[in-house]
Enzyme design. Sequence first.
Site, short mmCIF file in Angstrom:
data_model
loop_
_atom_site.label_atom_id
_atom_site.label_comp_id
_atom_site.label_asym_id
_atom_site.label_seq_id
_atom_site.Cartn_x
_atom_site.Cartn_y
_atom_site.Cartn_z
N LYS A 146 0.85 -1.20 0.00
CA LYS A 146 0.00 0.00 0.00
C LYS A 146 0.88 1.26 0.00
O LYS A 146 2.10 1.16 0.25
CB LYS A 146 -0.91 -0.02 1.24
CG LYS A 146 -0.15 0.05 2.56
CD LYS A 146 -1.08 -0.18 3.75
CE LYS A 146 -0.32 -0.13 5.06
NZ LYS A 146 -1.15 -0.55 6.20
N ARG A 159 -10.91 -0.67 14.77
CA ARG A 159 -10.89 0.14 13.55
C ARG A 159 -11.86 -0.53 12.58
O ARG A 159 -13.03 -0.22 12.59
CB ARG A 159 -9.45 0.23 13.01
CG ARG A 159 -9.27 1.22 11.88
CD ARG A 159 -7.79 1.37 11.48
NE ARG A 159 -7.18 0.12 11.02
CZ ARG A 159 -5.92 0.03 10.57
NH1 ARG A 159 -5.16 1.10 10.53
NH2 ARG A 159 -5.43 -1.12 10.17
N HIS A 203 -6.31 -7.74 13.13
CA HIS A 203 -5.13 -6.87 13.15
C HIS A 203 -4.78 -6.56 14.61
O HIS A 203 -5.66 -6.24 15.40
CB HIS A 203 -5.44 -5.59 12.37
CG HIS A 203 -4.23 -4.78 12.00
ND1 HIS A 203 -3.09 -5.33 11.45
CD2 HIS A 203 -3.99 -3.46 12.10
CE1 HIS A 203 -2.21 -4.37 11.22
NE2 HIS A 203 -2.72 -3.23 11.62
N ARG A 235 1.22 -10.59 7.05
CA ARG A 235 1.13 -9.38 6.20
C ARG A 235 2.35 -8.50 6.49
O ARG A 235 2.36 -7.73 7.43
CB ARG A 235 -0.15 -8.60 6.51
CG ARG A 235 -1.44 -9.38 6.30
CD ARG A 235 -2.67 -8.50 6.53
NE ARG A 235 -2.72 -7.91 7.85
CZ ARG A 235 -3.27 -8.48 8.92
NH1 ARG A 235 -3.83 -9.68 8.82
NH2 ARG A 235 -3.26 -7.87 10.08
N TYR A 280 13.91 31.33 4.72
CA TYR A 280 12.67 31.87 5.26
C TYR A 280 12.78 32.04 6.77
O TYR A 280 13.32 31.15 7.46
CB TYR A 280 11.52 30.90 5.01
CG TYR A 280 10.99 30.88 3.59
CD1 TYR A 280 10.58 32.03 2.96
CD2 TYR A 280 10.88 29.66 2.92
CE1 TYR A 280 10.06 31.98 1.66
CE2 TYR A 280 10.36 29.60 1.64
CZ TYR A 280 9.96 30.77 1.02
OH TYR A 280 9.45 30.71 -0.24
N CYS A 319 12.21 24.19 2.81
CA CYS A 319 11.16 24.81 1.97
C CYS A 319 10.36 23.71 1.26
O CYS A 319 10.66 22.54 1.37
CB CYS A 319 11.77 25.72 0.92
SG CYS A 319 13.03 26.83 1.53
N MET A 320 9.36 24.12 0.50
CA MET A 320 8.51 23.16 -0.20
C MET A 320 9.32 22.34 -1.23
O MET A 320 9.15 21.13 -1.33
CB MET A 320 7.37 23.89 -0.92
CG MET A 320 6.35 22.95 -1.51
SD MET A 320 5.04 23.80 -2.42
CE MET A 320 4.11 24.54 -1.10
N ASP A 321 10.21 23.01 -1.94
CA ASP A 321 10.91 22.34 -3.04
C ASP A 321 12.42 22.23 -2.83
O ASP A 321 13.11 21.62 -3.64
CB ASP A 321 10.70 23.11 -4.35
CG ASP A 321 9.29 23.62 -4.46
OD1 ASP A 321 8.37 22.78 -4.36
OD2 ASP A 321 9.10 24.84 -4.60
#
Length: 387
Positions: free
Chosen positions: A53, A147, A175, A234, A280, A328-330
């Site tokens: 997943k 759950r 689980h 699993r 920043y 930063c973001m990038d």
Amino acid sequence: MIGGISVERKLQRKKEDKKGRAWIELDYKNLEHNLKEIERVIPQETKVMAVVKANAYGHGAVPISKALNQYGIEHFAVATLREALELRRKKIKGEILILGYTPVGDRELIIQYDLTQTIVDYEYAKALNQGEGCIKVHVKIDTGMHRLGEACEQVELLKKIYACPKLLVRGTYTHLCVADSRKKADIEFTNNQIERFRQVIDTLQKKGVDTGELHIQSSYGILNYPELSCGYVRAGIALYGALSSKKDKTKIKLDLKPVLTLKSRIEMVREIKKGETLGYGRNFTATQDMKVGAVSIGYCDGIPRNLSLENQEVIIHGKKTNIVGNICMDQLSVDLTAIEEAKQGDEVILIGEYGKEKVSVEEMAERSKTISNEILSRIGERVIRVS
Ligand SMILES: *Cc1c(COP(=O)(O)O)cnc(C)c1O
């Protein structure tokens, strides 16, 4: 011409170009090794269901599953229908179990692509039992996680689930919620979950119900309760060669080796003077004249912003140095003062090793106050998976 296939082709002309600004490299030998390690400690009759997943915990679900198919794995688990469809479209063979809830309107797709759906409770079983054709399912039973899963006390409802004519029950599972803990109370709780599962299965089987293959353990279930004998385990995080937390003590120790290396590049190098600030918020001030580098990876790519100012390390030219200033973001910045040879375009290892130096995902997770599973699964879409 801009856009379309021609740009993609040009981008992927050379292996080096393909990597781009940030990428991961997979070590398939280590993947196979981890699988063998897991298979070594589980009972002979138990098979590994590979949990792929969240894009195989950030590694790339298709290449990882393809490799696992080659190593003999025939059972996969994903969280969502879309994840399952992607694997099937890319010709992954074997059973693909969707662990989460899929809206009933998508029932036809599950059947068409030969997928297996988790039955989360009796109501859901009734809904999926309507319509054309039969649908493969595993029944989930709740033994204390609270759950998903029909409650283990609801024997009558469970019996009705197995009696649904359009549900082809291939397995039944539960689980564990504290299998990672070695505290006495948690071990008791887990043993209690296992016992409840055994009892309800026993009751159902005595009434003639075919419960299919059974499964209970995820990675920490394997590491702390290896003696359980079920149809499947699993395996998620262990398969990728990591523990959730570095400090976890487990009953048995596996020799797990990381499958993933996360890399990026120096975009530009500059000098800053003692007393100048960087980035920043101006929250990093040079305490001496420094050489710094901007690196083309940021929090959008999965480097948590809360690692800013935490002395998180990276490896450049085989040497460790620190991330400086706000992430930063990038992009993020690194201290290059002690790395003379560092220049534009050079590789930066964010997770991985080079020679004697290593930055593990567990360390990164600990500094960012989370678990390896979260760090890996949040490696962003912009990061190229080189396979
Ligand atoms: C994610 C998941 C797993 C795998 O867990 P790991 O701890 O990564 O091995 C197993 N079972 C279920 C139901 C899950 O949601």
